[in-house]
Design a protein around this motif. Structure first.
Motif, PDB file in Angstrom:
ATOM      1  N   GLU A 207      27.161  51.786  33.385  1.00 28.72           N
ATOM      2  CA  GLU A 207      27.404  53.222  33.505  1.00 28.72           C
ATOM      3  C   GLU A 207      28.374  53.570  34.615  1.00 28.72           C
ATOM      4  N   SER A 208      28.779  52.559  35.398  1.00 35.50           N
ATOM      5  CA  SER A 208      29.739  52.821  36.472  1.00 35.50           C
ATOM      6  C   SER A 208      31.080  53.233  35.901  1.00 35.50           C
ATOM      7  N   THR A 209      31.810  54.043  36.665  1.00 34.80           N
ATOM      8  CA  THR A 209      33.153  54.454  36.239  1.00 34.80           C
ATOM      9  C   THR A 209      34.108  53.285  36.405  1.00 34.80           C
ATOM     10  N   ALA A 210      34.771  52.910  35.317  1.00 34.61           N
ATOM     11  CA  ALA A 210      35.755  51.836  35.374  1.00 34.61           C
ATOM     12  C   ALA A 210      37.101  52.369  35.848  1.00 34.61           C
ATOM     13  N   PHE A 211      37.510  53.496  35.306  1.00 37.07           N
ATOM     14  CA  PHE A 211      38.774  54.097  35.739  1.00 37.07           C
ATOM     15  C   PHE A 211      38.711  55.602  35.506  1.00 37.07           C
ATOM     16  N   ILE A 212      39.494  56.313  36.292  1.00 39.52           N
ATOM     17  CA  ILE A 212      39.564  57.775  36.189  1.00 39.52           C
ATOM     18  C   ILE A 212      40.976  58.137  35.735  1.00 39.52           C
ATOM     19  N   LEU A 213      41.061  58.700  34.550  1.00 43.89           N
ATOM     20  CA  LEU A 213      42.357  59.113  34.016  1.00 43.89           C
ATOM     21  C   LEU A 213      42.599  60.582  34.319  1.00 43.89           C
TER      22      LEU A 213
ATOM     23  N   ILE B 271      45.134  47.592  37.761  1.00 41.82           N
ATOM     24  CA  ILE B 271      44.098  48.500  37.247  1.00 41.82           C
ATOM     25  C   ILE B 271      42.902  47.699  36.741  1.00 41.82           C
ATOM     26  N   ILE B 272      43.159  46.602  36.016  1.00 43.06           N
ATOM     27  CA  ILE B 272      42.067  45.772  35.490  1.00 43.06           C
ATOM     28  C   ILE B 272      41.263  45.158  36.640  1.00 43.06           C
ATOM     29  N   ALA B 273      41.980  44.591  37.596  1.00 41.87           N
ATOM     30  CA  ALA B 273      41.297  43.916  38.704  1.00 41.87           C
ATOM     31  C   ALA B 273      40.445  44.882  39.510  1.00 41.87           C
ATOM     32  N   VAL B 274      40.991  46.058  39.804  1.00 38.44           N
ATOM     33  CA  VAL B 274      40.243  47.048  40.589  1.00 38.44           C
ATOM     34  C   VAL B 274      39.066  47.595  39.775  1.00 38.44           C
ATOM     35  N   SER B 275      39.264  47.805  38.462  1.00 42.74           N
ATOM     36  CA  SER B 275      38.202  48.358  37.621  1.00 42.74           C
ATOM     37  C   SER B 275      36.978  47.454  37.557  1.00 42.74           C
ATOM     38  N   CYS B 276      37.182  46.146  37.736  1.00 47.24           N
ATOM     39  CA  CYS B 276      36.050  45.214  37.700  1.00 47.24           C
ATOM     40  C   CYS B 276      35.288  45.181  39.011  1.00 47.24           C
ATOM     41  N   ALA B 277      35.764  45.956  40.012  1.00 45.85           N
ATOM     42  CA  ALA B 277      35.099  45.967  41.306  1.00 45.85           C
ATOM     43  C   ALA B 277      34.748  47.365  41.781  1.00 45.85           C
ATOM     44  N   ALA B 278      35.525  48.376  41.337  1.00 40.99           N
ATOM     45  CA  ALA B 278      35.331  49.748  41.799  1.00 40.99           C
ATOM     46  C   ALA B 278      35.861  50.691  40.714  1.00 40.99           C
ATOM     47  N   ALA B 279      36.059  51.955  41.061  1.00 32.16           N
ATOM     48  CA  ALA B 279      36.624  52.929  40.120  1.00 32.16           C
ATOM     49  C   ALA B 279      38.120  53.015  40.350  1.00 32.16           C
TER      50      ALA B 279
ATOM     51  N   SER C 104      35.312  47.075  53.025  1.00 35.59           N
ATOM     52  CA  SER C 104      34.201  48.036  52.965  1.00 35.59           C
ATOM     53  C   SER C 104      34.350  49.031  51.827  1.00 35.59           C
ATOM     54  N   LEU C 105      34.930  48.578  50.728  1.00 34.45           N
ATOM     55  CA  LEU C 105      35.082  49.419  49.539  1.00 34.45           C
ATOM     56  C   LEU C 105      34.117  48.922  48.475  1.00 34.45           C
ATOM     57  N   GLY C 106      33.042  49.675  48.251  1.00 34.11           N
ATOM     58  CA  GLY C 106      32.016  49.276  47.302  1.00 34.11           C
ATOM     59  C   GLY C 106      32.365  49.627  45.864  1.00 34.11           C
ATOM     60  N   ARG C 107      31.406  49.379  44.979  1.00 35.32           N
ATOM     61  CA  ARG C 107      31.675  49.548  43.552  1.00 35.32           C
ATOM     62  C   ARG C 107      31.854  51.013  43.153  1.00 35.32           C
TER      63      ARG C 107
ATOM     64  N   THR D 229      40.188  40.022  43.991  1.00 33.78           N
ATOM     65  CA  THR D 229      40.337  41.451  44.270  1.00 33.78           C
ATOM     66  C   THR D 229      39.012  42.052  44.718  1.00 33.78           C
ATOM     67  N   ARG D 230      37.939  41.668  44.048  1.00 39.11           N
ATOM     68  CA  ARG D 230      36.637  42.199  44.441  1.00 39.11           C
ATOM     69  C   ARG D 230      36.275  41.777  45.864  1.00 39.11           C
ATOM     70  N   VAL D 231      36.534  40.530  46.175  1.00 42.45           N
ATOM     71  CA  VAL D 231      36.254  40.042  47.532  1.00 42.45           C
ATOM     72  C   VAL D 231      37.069  40.827  48.553  1.00 42.45           C
ATOM     73  N   ALA D 232      38.354  41.072  48.237  1.00 41.86           N
ATOM     74  CA  ALA D 232      39.219  41.785  49.178  1.00 41.86           C
ATOM     75  C   ALA D 232      38.745  43.230  49.378  1.00 41.86           C
ATOM     76  N   LEU D 233      38.314  43.862  48.325  1.00 42.23           N
ATOM     77  CA  LEU D 233      37.862  45.248  48.436  1.00 42.23           C
ATOM     78  C   LEU D 233      36.553  45.342  49.212  1.00 42.23           C
TER      79      LEU D 233
END
Length: 933
Positions: free
Chosen positions: A202-208, A114-122, A93-96, A85-89
């Protein structure tokens, strides 16, 4: 620990994997073993991805996610999905720091994405059940760079993304096994570079997003550090290990479902198990097939589980649960005890918020727990403060403030809200709570939801819990409704369990034994389901509007039918009319219809007690305070108190169990004598008050001589109190009857200790007036009507002589001036407005300006019953003490009748003598002093 475990993760060096281990150890609050000694490790970084990578390295084949009918997903496979997922993002051109929405159709695939995306972006979890407008509004506010959607599946999120031009990333879902592929598979040459660009703690893992129950949704950015600290806290509290399996039935796009039931077990190295349908409980699937060791949910799901397991045989032997958690709202006592006893497993409550995750928890044995509380907060993260922010001592209620490593830094894009909600590292939860001497936190509701009923503060949670203890109630919600006198009153909405029955009257009667009477909802609405927000929680603060809308719809539906309030054939009109008079006086409003609700018209518990006392005195029937839970309208009360049951006697005994000599009171109020119940209360329970109605109360006038009235009442008094000593009192003209009864009693040899007279009309005690009236008396057989009217006029004229002399002179001067102006034609006569009069009230006319002008043109319809006979009443001297209460009429003439007279001045006019609370207090104080003598 073997020496080659890290080589299973492509692209990572030995040092990187050791760092990951150390990072997780600190985040999870554990120690690491290097060589033969244990030492604390202080690494620099730790993220959700680091923790999962550690478990993938140490237990690659351990199941991470399990679901019914699908091949499990191992930690190795989960790590592979995260990496891909991180590679695909990154390829897109979707950074962390990119915000990526996830809108998947079911819980398990939503959790995975949600888990996969959270490990690469918000990651931004999106509720797939939201309407198109809601999703569009969310996207406009959050501005996601892309949205992850299930391939070839239409949804509101897809439509919204297409309309707004947001990049769509397709997720291909596996059909026979747990897993998916997000975006296109990338070449290995891109893989290493992509994996190196990961988020930091300190990066945002997810936005609720909150449900928006109070206003528009708040945006809650939860960082990797926040989540790891939250998981470590839960692991420590509940002793979670890699062998634990958490059943996840709550949607992962909400805080509790994602943080507690998905990420906590995964970050602890355990297993998450998903039922095929989280909304339908199956004992065999949920507990036997999936074999969870714990689960956490809200009260609604617990109720669903309990309803099923209590009918299953050997339910306690068909599960592998260690404990059950409950959060989100207070768990009703009967549900907690039912689950605990049926499944033979600890059921404990915990408390958390979207902004700070889990804050306090009761723990399974042998840990500390106290029923009815949220448990003990994590050390150093909770304060209870007053309105000035000062910490309160144990046991005192105040606002709950939360801090610590699980607390977010602030809401997104909301500077004003952040200034109001966060201060010096503390978050104002808005919850009203207290901490007892043992350290347990108890919530008493939300500050914004506490019901202020005329100064009485009521926690709706207490009412909810009391209602939920009723066996027929499945859901209950108490809420405030506007009240014209109290400001707010209590109402409740109730959903009954299938196959069960209960009425609002039964529930109110049940609550009488559960809570204080002022907390009992004055209105209970039965409904099929409670209105809920998008998160599934009931929105308490919107309930009053919901109730009003429902009532308006019901009223509109019944517009074509004849309103019940216009039908009077089912009630006794005289009784109903008397009840209307009582209500209009107490509620100080008019008109009152037969089907008006007492409390909706402005009544409260104190007025209800007074109203019922008056009705009881009127009908002679004992009426308990709970009667208003069954009959709340005049029609309902009148139907219960039909004409057949209306009292035939005219004596009412108030404070009948008192031990003192009774005070016999002629109440003299042809409007019903509403003041006597208050007078009885002021006199105290030890002083019996025997109240006698005037003759022909509420009927046509039938003038009788005062002596005749007294002789008739003498019989009643002898039946009520056969022997003296006697203590008599009266108001208005009935004071004269009381005085003549005293004369008759003394003639029969009885002792009369005193007669109290409340503003009696002028008596004809002057010799010249007696001469005039004796002459008229001789003429009565010839022209009775004319003579009686003339006698009444003279009686009214000379009543002025007993008024305070300053007031009398002033009135006479002003009346003469107006008379002169009228006769000269300079001014037309006009009756002045009389202040202090209620609807329909009359008064004994005095020679005010208008009365003097109309002296020989008086309207005798305003005279009270029997005024003609009072005009010809000439009392004879009597040796009995008189306690005289003067308002409009003075005691001067009575000094010719008795030499033992004590005067007490009252404020206001004749009618204020019994209406005004200060006057009644003065009357009762003087009576009590005399009664003690």
């Amino acid at each position: 620990m073997t020496g080659d475990w890290w080589f299973e993760i492509p692209g990572n060096s030995i040092k990187e994997n050791l760092d990951s281990f150390f990072h997780l150890a600190v985040a999870m609050n554990i120690s690491t073993t290097v060589g033969d000694s244990a030492k604390a490790v202080q690494p620099q970084h730790a993220t959700i991805g680091d923790a999962i990578r550690l478990h993938a390295a140490t237990q690659p084949d351990h199941p991470a996610i399990v679901s019914t009918g699908l091949q499990p997903l191992t930690y190795r496979e989960l790590q592979s999905l995260i990496d891909e997922t991180r590679v695909a993002l990154r390829a897109a051109s979707l950074g962390r720091d990119a915000r990526i929405a996830v809108a998947m159709p079911d819980n398990i695939n939503a959790a995975l994405a949600i888990i996969a995306v959270s490990c690469a972006a918000a990651s931004i979890p999106v509720n797939p059940k939201q309407t198109l407008g809601e999703v569009e509004a969310s996207f406009v506010k959050l501005k996601p760079a892309a949205v992850v959607l299930a391939s070839n599946e239409s949804s509101t999120a897809r439509t919204a993304a297409e309309r707004l031009g947001i990049t769509i990333i397709e997720a291909t879902i596996e059909r026979t096994r747990i897993g998916m592929r997000i975006g296109a598979r990338q070449a290995s040459s891109d893989r290493t570079a992509s994996l190196a660009d990961g988020p930091d703690p300190e990066s945002t893992a997810f936005i609720l997003q909150t449900s928006g129950s109070a206003a528009e949704p708040k945006l809650i950015p939860f960082s990797h550090r926040n989540m790891l600290a939250a998981a470590a806290r839960n692991q420590s509290w509940f002793k979670l290990t890699t062998q634990d399996r958490c059943l996840s039935a709550s949607p992962p796009f909400y805080s509790h479902g994602l943080k507690v039931t998905v990420l906590t077990p995964l970050l602890s190295g355990g297993t998450v198990v998903f039922p095929a349908d989280g909304s339908r409980f199956s004992l065999s699937e949920w507990f036997e097939d999936l074999k969870p060791t714990w689960y956490s949910a809200g009260p609604t799901l617990h109720r669903m589980v309990l309803d099923q397991v209590r009918t299953e045989a050997n339910a306690a032997k068909r599960h592998t649960l260690r404990f059950i958690l409950s959060g989100g709202a207070p768990l009703p006592q009967n549900v907690l005890e039912g689950l605990r006893d049926t499944l033979d497993v600890p059921v404990v409550e915990h408390y958390g918020s979207s902004e700070a995750a889990q804050i306090a928890a009761n723990l399974p044995p042998p840990g500390p727990a106290k029923q009815g509380t949220c448990g003990v907060p994590w050390s150093g993260i909770v304060r209870i403060v007053d309105e000035n922010g000062v910490d309160l001592a144990p046991g005192h209620q105040g606002e709950v403030l939360v801090g610590g490593p699980t607390l977010i830094s602030g809401y997104l894009d909301a500077p004003e809200l952040n200034r109001a909600s966060f201060s010096d590292g503390w978050f104002r939860t808005g919850d009203l709570g207290s901490i007892d001497k043992d350290g347990f936190l108890t919530l008493h509701g939300r500050f914004s939801e506490v019901i202020n009923r005329g100064g009485e503060k009521i926690s709706p949670l207490e009412i909810d819990d009391a209602l939920m203890r009723h066996p027929a109630v499945a859901e209950a919600l108490a809420f405030p409704v506007p009240h014209p006198r109290l400001g707010q009153d209590v109402a409740a909405a109730v959903v009954l369990r299938p196959g069960m029955a209960a009425t609002p009257v039964e529930l109110r009667r049940y609550l009488q034994d559960q809570v204080a009477s002022f907390k009992v909802p004055r209105r209970i609405v039965m409904c099929d389901q409670l209105p809920k927000g998008t998160s599934g929680k009931v929105v308490r603060r919107q309930m009053a509007a919901w109730l009003e809308a429902n009532e308006q719809a019901a009223a509109a539906k019944s517009e074509s039918s004849t309103p019940a309030s216009t039908k009077t054939d089912d009630v006794d009109p005289m009784l109903a009319g008397q009840l209307v008079t009582i209500w209009e006086r107490l509620l100080q409003t008019a008109p009152v219809a037969l089907d008006d609700d007492f409390f909706d018209k402005g009544g409260d518990s104190l007025l209800a007690v007074e109203m019922l006392a008056e009705v009881e005195r009127l009908t002679g029937q004992s009426i308990p305070p709970s009667a208003l839970f069954e009959a709340r309208t005049i029609r309902q009360i009148a139907q219960k108190l039909s004409a057949k049951t209306a009292r035939a006697d005219v004596v009412t005994k108030l404070n009948p169990s008192g031990t003192s000599t009774p005070l016999i009171h002629f109440h003299g109020d042809h409007k019903g004598g509403f003041y006597v119940s208050r007078l009885a209360t002021l006199l105290g329970p030890d002083q019996p008050l025997f109240v006698i109605d005037p003759h022909d109360l509420g009927k046509e006038r039938s003038p009788l001589p005062v002596s005749t009235l007294a002789a008739d009442r003498l019989r009643l008094i002898r039946e009520t109190q056969p022997h003296g000593p006697y203590r008599l009192s009266g108001y208005c003209a009935e004071s004269l009857v009381a005085f003549e009864v005293a004369r008759a009693l003394k003639a029969e040899g009885e002792t009369v200790e005193f007669v109290a007279m409340i503003d009696p009309p002028t008596v004809n005690a002057r010799r010249y007036l007696q001469f005039i009236l004796s002459t008229l008396r001789l003429a009565r057989p010839i022209a009775r009507t004319t003579v009686d009217r003339l006698g009444g006029i003279i009686w009214y004229k000379f009543s002025m002589l007993d008024r305070p002399w300053k007031f009398s002179i002033k009135q006479r001067v002003e009346a003469i001036k107006q008379r002169v102006r009228r006769l000269s034609g300079s001014e037309e006569s006009r009756a002045p407005v009389e202040k202090g009069r209620g609807p329909g009230e009359t008064r004994l006319p005095t020679l005010t300006e208008s009365r003097l002008v109309q002296f020989f043109n008086m309207d005798t319809t305003e005279w009270p019953p029997g005024v003609e006979e009072m005009a010809f009443y000439s009392p004879k001297p009597l040796a009995v003490p008189v306690l005289y209460f003067a308002a409009d009429y003075g005691p001067s003439a009575w000094r010719r009748i008795t030499t033992d007279i004590t005067t007490v001045e009252l404020s206001g006019n004749h009618f204020d003598a019994i209406k005004d609370a200060e006057n009644l207090a003065r009357i009762s104080d003087s009576l009590k002093a005399r009664l003690r003598r």
